[in-house]
Design a protein around this motif. Structure first.
Motif, PDB file in Angstrom:
ATOM      1  N   THR A  28       0.844  -1.204   0.000  1.00  0.00           N
ATOM      2  CA  THR A  28       0.000   0.000   0.000  1.00  0.00           C
ATOM      3  C   THR A  28       0.874   1.245   0.000  1.00  0.00           C
ATOM      4  OG1 THR A  28      -0.113  -0.008   2.412  1.00  0.00           O
ATOM      5  CG2 THR A  28      -1.889  -1.138   1.223  1.00  0.00           C
ATOM      6  N   CYS A  29       0.392   2.266  -0.723  1.00  0.00           N
ATOM      7  CA  CYS A  29       1.147   3.517  -0.815  1.00  0.00           C
ATOM      8  C   CYS A  29       0.893   4.422   0.380  1.00  0.00           C
ATOM      9  CB  CYS A  29       0.775   4.262  -2.104  1.00  0.00           C
ATOM     10  SG  CYS A  29       1.416   3.461  -3.586  1.00  0.00           S
ATOM     11  N   ILE A  30      -0.297   4.292   0.977  1.00  0.00           N
ATOM     12  CA  ILE A  30      -0.674   5.137   2.122  1.00  0.00           C
ATOM     13  C   ILE A  30      -1.221   4.228   3.212  1.00  0.00           C
ATOM     14  CG2 ILE A  30      -2.245   6.933   2.945  1.00  0.00           C
ATOM     15  CD1 ILE A  30      -2.162   8.205   0.240  1.00  0.00           C
ATOM     16  N   SER A  31      -0.759   4.424   4.423  1.00  0.00           N
ATOM     17  CA  SER A  31      -1.260   3.616   5.533  1.00  0.00           C
ATOM     18  C   SER A  31      -2.431   4.339   6.190  1.00  0.00           C
ATOM     19  CB  SER A  31      -0.148   3.374   6.564  1.00  0.00           C
ATOM     20  OG  SER A  31       0.334   4.605   7.059  1.00  0.00           O
ATOM     21  N   LEU A  32      -3.526   3.604   6.374  1.00  0.00           N
ATOM     22  CA  LEU A  32      -4.726   4.187   6.985  1.00  0.00           C
ATOM     23  C   LEU A  32      -5.036   3.453   8.288  1.00  0.00           C
ATOM     24  CD1 LEU A  32      -7.053   4.606   3.900  1.00  0.00           C
ATOM     25  CD2 LEU A  32      -5.807   6.382   5.088  1.00  0.00           C
ATOM     26  N   PRO A  33      -5.444   4.203   9.301  1.00  0.00           N
ATOM     27  CA  PRO A  33      -5.734   3.551  10.594  1.00  0.00           C
ATOM     28  C   PRO A  33      -6.955   2.641  10.526  1.00  0.00           C
ATOM     29  CG  PRO A  33      -6.346   5.883  10.631  1.00  0.00           C
ATOM     30  CD  PRO A  33      -5.609   5.657   9.350  1.00  0.00           C
ATOM     31  N   ASP A  34      -7.997   3.056   9.812  1.00  0.00           N
ATOM     32  CA  ASP A  34      -9.224   2.246   9.750  1.00  0.00           C
ATOM     33  C   ASP A  34     -10.074   2.708   8.578  1.00  0.00           C
ATOM     34  OD1 ASP A  34     -11.037   4.442  10.547  1.00  0.00           O
ATOM     35  OD2 ASP A  34      -9.974   4.284  12.466  1.00  0.00           O
ATOM     36  N   PHE A  35     -11.145   1.947   8.347  1.00  0.00           N
ATOM     37  CA  PHE A  35     -12.104   2.269   7.278  1.00  0.00           C
ATOM     38  C   PHE A  35     -13.509   2.408   7.860  1.00  0.00           C
ATOM     39  CE2 PHE A  35      -8.600   0.385   4.928  1.00  0.00           C
ATOM     40  CZ  PHE A  35      -8.520   1.198   3.802  1.00  0.00           C
ATOM     41  N   ASP A  36     -13.579   2.985   9.058  1.00  0.00           N
ATOM     42  CA  ASP A  36     -14.887   3.137   9.709  1.00  0.00           C
ATOM     43  C   ASP A  36     -15.836   4.020   8.912  1.00  0.00           C
ATOM     44  OD1 ASP A  36     -13.959   1.575  11.722  1.00  0.00           O
ATOM     45  OD2 ASP A  36     -13.510   3.215  13.116  1.00  0.00           O
ATOM     46  N   TRP A  37     -15.280   4.889   8.066  1.00  0.00           N
ATOM     47  CA  TRP A  37     -16.130   5.789   7.281  1.00  0.00           C
ATOM     48  C   TRP A  37     -17.049   5.034   6.317  1.00  0.00           C
ATOM     49  CZ3 TRP A  37     -15.259   5.098   2.144  1.00  0.00           C
ATOM     50  CH2 TRP A  37     -14.012   4.583   1.766  1.00  0.00           C
ATOM     51  N   LYS A  38     -16.672   3.779   5.987  1.00  0.00           N
ATOM     52  CA  LYS A  38     -17.529   2.989   5.086  1.00  0.00           C
ATOM     53  C   LYS A  38     -18.895   2.720   5.702  1.00  0.00           C
ATOM     54  CE  LYS A  38     -14.155   0.453   2.266  1.00  0.00           C
ATOM     55  NZ  LYS A  38     -13.737  -0.888   1.809  1.00  0.00           N
ATOM     56  N   GLN A  39     -18.934   2.597   7.033  1.00  0.00           N
ATOM     57  CA  GLN A  39     -20.214   2.333   7.699  1.00  0.00           C
ATOM     58  C   GLN A  39     -21.161   3.519   7.601  1.00  0.00           C
ATOM     59  OE1 GLN A  39     -19.341   1.142  11.718  1.00  0.00           O
ATOM     60  NE2 GLN A  39     -17.845  -0.409  11.089  1.00  0.00           N
ATOM     61  N   ILE A  40     -20.592   4.689   7.331  1.00  0.00           N
ATOM     62  CA  ILE A  40     -21.430   5.873   7.131  1.00  0.00           C
ATOM     63  C   ILE A  40     -21.831   6.010   5.669  1.00  0.00           C
ATOM     64  CG2 ILE A  40     -21.520   8.391   7.357  1.00  0.00           C
ATOM     65  CD1 ILE A  40     -19.316   8.177   9.479  1.00  0.00           C
ATOM     66  N   ALA A  41     -20.868   5.810   4.748  1.00  0.00           N
ATOM     67  CA  ALA A  41     -21.102   6.061   3.322  1.00  0.00           C
ATOM     68  C   ALA A  41     -21.949   4.991   2.658  1.00  0.00           C
ATOM     69  CB  ALA A  41     -19.758   6.189   2.597  1.00  0.00           C
ATOM     70  N   GLU A  42     -21.748   3.732   3.022  1.00  0.00           N
ATOM     71  CA  GLU A  42     -22.431   2.647   2.298  1.00  0.00           C
ATOM     72  C   GLU A  42     -23.949   2.696   2.435  1.00  0.00           C
ATOM     73  OE1 GLU A  42     -21.581  -2.006   1.207  1.00  0.00           O
ATOM     74  OE2 GLU A  42     -20.813  -1.202   3.090  1.00  0.00           O
ATOM     75  N   PRO A  43     -24.519   2.910   3.635  1.00  0.00           N
ATOM     76  CA  PRO A  43     -25.987   3.004   3.721  1.00  0.00           C
ATOM     77  C   PRO A  43     -26.565   4.147   2.872  1.00  0.00           C
ATOM     78  CG  PRO A  43     -25.027   2.726   5.891  1.00  0.00           C
ATOM     79  CD  PRO A  43     -23.889   2.987   4.967  1.00  0.00           C
ATOM     80  N   ILE A  44     -25.825   5.254   2.797  1.00  0.00           N
ATOM     81  CA  ILE A  44     -26.303   6.378   1.981  1.00  0.00           C
ATOM     82  C   ILE A  44     -26.310   5.983   0.504  1.00  0.00           C
ATOM     83  CG2 ILE A  44     -25.799   8.738   1.260  1.00  0.00           C
ATOM     84  CD1 ILE A  44     -24.612   9.210   4.048  1.00  0.00           C
ATOM     85  N   MET A  45     -25.238   5.330   0.056  1.00  0.00           N
ATOM     86  CA  MET A  45     -25.192   4.880  -1.332  1.00  0.00           C
ATOM     87  C   MET A  45     -26.297   3.874  -1.644  1.00  0.00           C
ATOM     88  SD  MET A  45     -21.205   4.465  -2.460  1.00  0.00           S
ATOM     89  CE  MET A  45     -20.138   5.886  -2.711  1.00  0.00           C
ATOM     90  N   LYS A  46     -26.587   3.002  -0.688  1.00  0.00           N
ATOM     91  CA  LYS A  46     -27.660   2.013  -0.903  1.00  0.00           C
ATOM     92  C   LYS A  46     -29.000   2.706  -1.089  1.00  0.00           C
ATOM     93  CE  LYS A  46     -25.672  -2.027   1.408  1.00  0.00           C
ATOM     94  NZ  LYS A  46     -25.774  -2.964   2.555  1.00  0.00           N
TER      95      LYS A  46
END
Length: 863
Positions: free
Chosen positions: A672-690
């Motif tokens: 990976t080029c960038i290290s990220l602590p977590d992907f918790d933001w997916k729990q916010i974005a995915e329901p909106i996209m659905k």
């Protein structure tokens, strides 16, 4: 003017500008033979190219309309023709807004049929006296063009009438279309007689001449072309039924500026361009623009106005004053409601009469008190539909007058004989209310004329018995389906098909308080008096000048045949990448970096089968086998998919999810080029996209390890675009405090970690090659959409840094002609594969050539 499309294709491929020589061709003064479309491709036509500076420096406006703004009559004594200006013509009136220093030349037909032996003399007279260039159309051809294609096909269709049966508009007739094209070609020839392409502006008017821009653009690549449509433009569901829909759209797009009366008409045109041609538009600083082969076609929305000076001069005539006095006496003690319409099927005369009948039935107190004066102008077309409107109108008027009439009182007064202009003005002056109930009309200036006439003057005030200092008053009932309706906010708007609603609106107009009538009139008068025909023309010219502002700095090429012709306009530093050029550079270099996008570059965009074909895989393997090459495929797809698809390409580098994951070759692991602590933001974005997926048919969600993508490629284009904008705003607001970026792309809305883009892959490749002591001396980067611009930016910036060899040759290349950070372009995917195949074969060709040269004692200088 010779189009660059006639030049040697090798010149076009190399990006070199072809040169032309030869003297300007003198066109015959009179064109009486219908031109064929193929004649525009005639390479024997020698005329000055649009790149050659004109000897005429003064700017001129060439106004092209179906009819010249002239009236003609023939002397009975000697048979000679005499001509005068037609003061009622919009084309003449708009001249007031163009300024005295701008010379105006008119091109159009005459209403009268001029004998062939008189046409040369008439042409010379009109040019010298009126600066008019007449186009003489043979009568049979004119009938097919005007009464055939224009009035039987375009006019009904543009007014929302589908040809569901031969009685409704008539079936599409190919011979009528050919006549339409031929007449447009004749008009183009007449414009070519007088145009100075580098200095003159050309303003084409209305649906009669919609393919004219193609003929002019083909001959003059940099012509300054404006087009204004004076009729409605139908919705895409209606317009798409026209068999020649694409040809007309593409012809209009050869203009620099396209004008419409209302936003609805412009919106329908833009929707047709999106649905049928796949074009998108943008609004920047209040201007709407369509990107079309490197050119920006501007869209103008402004309703035309009226010539107030002409109206006021007629109001001042003693004849007008006398006629007003006569009408006051005739309708003394009664309230006059007025309708002024052409006798055609779209003006809604019969619906208005039915509403009047309903008014008298529901409000019998109006019997004997209210009169509807209906002025019926002759229809501009002809046919069975006109006769049906006449019959229905006469029958309805007779029935109403028989039922509600009394001795000395007819509730409906139908005037179907021609009136002098001052007589019509007099009716405006005395009418308490004006009714315009057309079921569809492009603009309709009757309400504007009525407002100005109700303002009146001192003499008319005296005749009417009004106090000159008192505020004027007026009332309007207008159909919501006419072009002037949005600008008349004080009018009572009605659905003309709803007879009850129209009758109720008429009753409301009669019973509105005097103060209310004055307020409405004042509001309308302020708008109409400041937005006259001169304001409209001046505004259109200003936008046309702006739209043509960058003509001289762009390089232009014409491509395509017939009505498929279009001009590619490029920035001087933006050129087509030729195979010969890049292969030559490829052979001279030893450390090469190749970065390739996948979707839209190696595979067609929107293809249902997105897996790579054997041809593309074979070419990639051939490039990777050369030890001088480092090849990277940079894609937005996930690493699992790319691993499966390119498992047979052992030396191919892969960058997945826009550079978040990178793998230098098959034997290396993903990093990976960038290290990220977590992907918790997916729990916010995915329901909106659905939520948006459920409400947008055809849209899907693509879940990646580092990103979420909402794709609306297969949704309705307009609805999908609106939903994407809404989703973008929604996600940006809820993810404002998260370490992510929300971006829109080609039919996608994507949420991904901040700082992740394809530029990371380009930086990684160049840095790794430098660390290995191999400074790249050849860089090729190809992509097709916005996400690839980050790669272009990185490699172009690297030219001034230490990541590349000082003599490096850099080729940033986009697919198609569009604004880009790349300096080169290729047309499509097939050209990309052909070019990559040529690069892959270059070492083999060099190996075969070198021994042959050596055997002949040839010394090759590698420098």
């Amino acid at each position: 003017m010779v189009s660059r499309s006639y030049s040697n294709l090798l010149d076009l491929a190399s990006g070199d500008s072809p040169s032309f020589s030869g003297e300007r061709k003198r066109f015959p003064r009179v064109a009486t033979v219908p031109g064929l479309l193929s004649e525009v491709d005639d390479e024997s036509c020698h005329s000055a190219g649009s790149d050659v500076p004109s000897s005429v420096s003064q700017e001129r406006m060439i106004i092209v309309g179906n009819q010249l703004p002239l009236r003609a009559h023939r002397n009975e004594d000697d048979g000679e023709w005499c001509f005068t200006w037609d003061e009622d013509s919009l084309l003449l009136q708009l001249k007031d807004g163009l300024g005295e220093d701008l010379e105006v030349i008119y091109v159009g037909c005459l209403k009268e049929d001029i004998a062939p032996n008189q046409q040369d003399d008439v042409s010379q007279t009109l040019l010298e006296t009126f600066k008019c260039v007449p186009a003489f159309i043979p009568p049979e051809l004119f009938t097919k063009y005007y009464h055939g294609f224009c009035k039987q096909h375009l006019w009904p269709l543009f007014h929302y009438m589908l040809p569901l049966s031969p009685d409704l508009g008539g079936r599409f007739n190919r011979s009528l279309w050919q006549a339409y094209v031929s007449v447009n070609k004749i008009f183009a020839d007449k414009v070519m007689e007088v145009i100075s392409p580098d200095d003159d502006y050309v303003w084409v008017h209305d649906y009669h001449l919609m393919v004219l821009p193609t003929f002019l653009r083909k001959r003059f690549n940099r012509a300054k072309l404006g087009f204004f449509l004076h009729s409605p433009f139908p919705s895409s569901e209606i317009y798409r039924t026209l068999p020649v829909r694409d040809e007309i759209l593409r012809a209009l797009l050869n203009s620099d500026l396209i004008g419409f009366h209302t936003f609805d008409y412009a919106k329908h045109f833009l929707s047709c361009c999106a649905r049928m041609l796949g074009l998108s538009y943008q609004s920047k600083r209040g201007y709407i623009g369509l990107e079309y082969y490197g050119r920006t076609v501007s869209i103008k929305i402004l309703p035309v106005g009226i010539h107030i000076g002409q109206l006021q001069s007629v109001l001042n005539l003693p004849e007008t004053e006398a006629k007003v006095a006569e009408l006051l006496y005739k309708f003394r003690g009664r309230t006059v409601m007025l309708g002024v319409d052409d006798m055609d099927i779209f003006k809604g005369i019969s619906l208005k009469l039915l509403a009047m009948e309903q008014l008298l039935m529901q409000h019998p107190e109006n019997i004997g008190e209210v009169v509807l004066v209906q002025i019926a102008n002759p229809a501009r077309g002809r046919g069975r539909d006109v006769q049906e409107v006449l019959s229905e109108t006469y029958a309805t008027v007779k029935r109403i007058n028989n039922r509600f009439g009394r001795p000395g009182y007819d509730p409906v007064v139908l005037i179907d004989n021609p009136l002098q202009f001052y007589e019509r003005i007099a009716y405006y002056v005395i009418a308490e209310c004006c009714l315009v109930t057309a079921v569809r009309d492009g603009m309709n200036l009757i309400p504007y004329e009525y407002i100005i006439c109700r303002q009146g003057n001192e003499k008319l005030d005296e005749t009417l018995g009004l106090d000159p200092s008192a505020q004027k008053k007026s009332m309007l009932v207008v159909s919501e389906f006419i072009g002037c309706s949005p600008s008349l906010s004080g009018a009572i708007r009605v659905n003309p098909w709803n007879i009850d609603a129209v009758a109720e609106a008429m009753d409301s107009a009669l019973n509105v308080s005097e103060a209310e009538k004055q307020l409405r009139h004042e509001k309308h008068y302020r708008y109409v008096s400041t937005h006259d025909v001169a304001y409209w023309a001046r505004s259109f010219l200003q936008d046309l000048e702006r739209a043509c502002g960058d003509h001289l700095r762009r390089r232009c090429w014409g491509i395509g045949f017939g009505l498929g012709f279009r001009v590619i306009a490029l920035d001087p530093n933006f050129r087509k990448l030729s195979v010969e050029h890049i292969v030559s550079a490829y052979k001279r270099t030893n450390n090469r970096a190749v970065l390739l996008d996948y979707d839209g570059t190696l595979m067609p965009t929107g293809s249902l089968n997105t897996t790579p074909n054997m041809e593309a895989v074979g070419i990639l393997n051939n490039l990777c086998r050369d030890p001088k090459n480092v090849v990277f495929l940079v894609s937005g797809k996930d690493r699992k998919t790319l691993t499966e698809w390119f498992s047979c390409c052992e030396k191919l580098g892969l960058a997945a999810e826009h550079g978040y994951f990178i793998r230098p070759n098959h034997d290396s692991g993903w990093e990976t080029c960038i290290s990220l602590p977590d992907f918790d933001w997916k729990q916010i974005a995915e329901p909106i996209m659905k939520l948006y997926t459920e409400t947008t048919d055809g849209s899907t969600i693509e879940t990646k390890e580092s990103a979420l993508v909402w794709n609306y490629l297969h949704a309705d284009p307009d609805f999908g675009f609106c939903q994407a904008k809404e989703l973008l705003d929604h996600l940006e607001s809820v993810l404002a405090n998260e370490p992510v970026s929300v971006k829109s792309g080609q039919h996608v809305v994507e949420v991904k970690p901040q700082g992740v883009n394809k530029g990371l892959a380009a930086e990684h490749l160049l840095t790794s090659m430098r660390q290995k002591g191999k400074l790249p001396d050849f860089v090729l980067c190809i992509g097709d959409d916005r996400s690839d611009e980050d790669m272009f930016e990185v490699i172009m910036r690297a030219k001034t840094g230490s990541h590349l060899s000082p003599v490096a040759e850099v080729f940033a290349c986009t697919v198609g002609q569009k604004p880009s950070k790349a300096k080169y372009y290729v047309e499509d995917r097939s050209e990309i594969l052909r070019m990559l195949q040529a690069l892959a074969n270059a070492p083999e060709q060099a190996a075969k050539t070198t021994p042959a040269l050596a055997s002949r004692g040839v010394i090759i200088d590698r420098e």
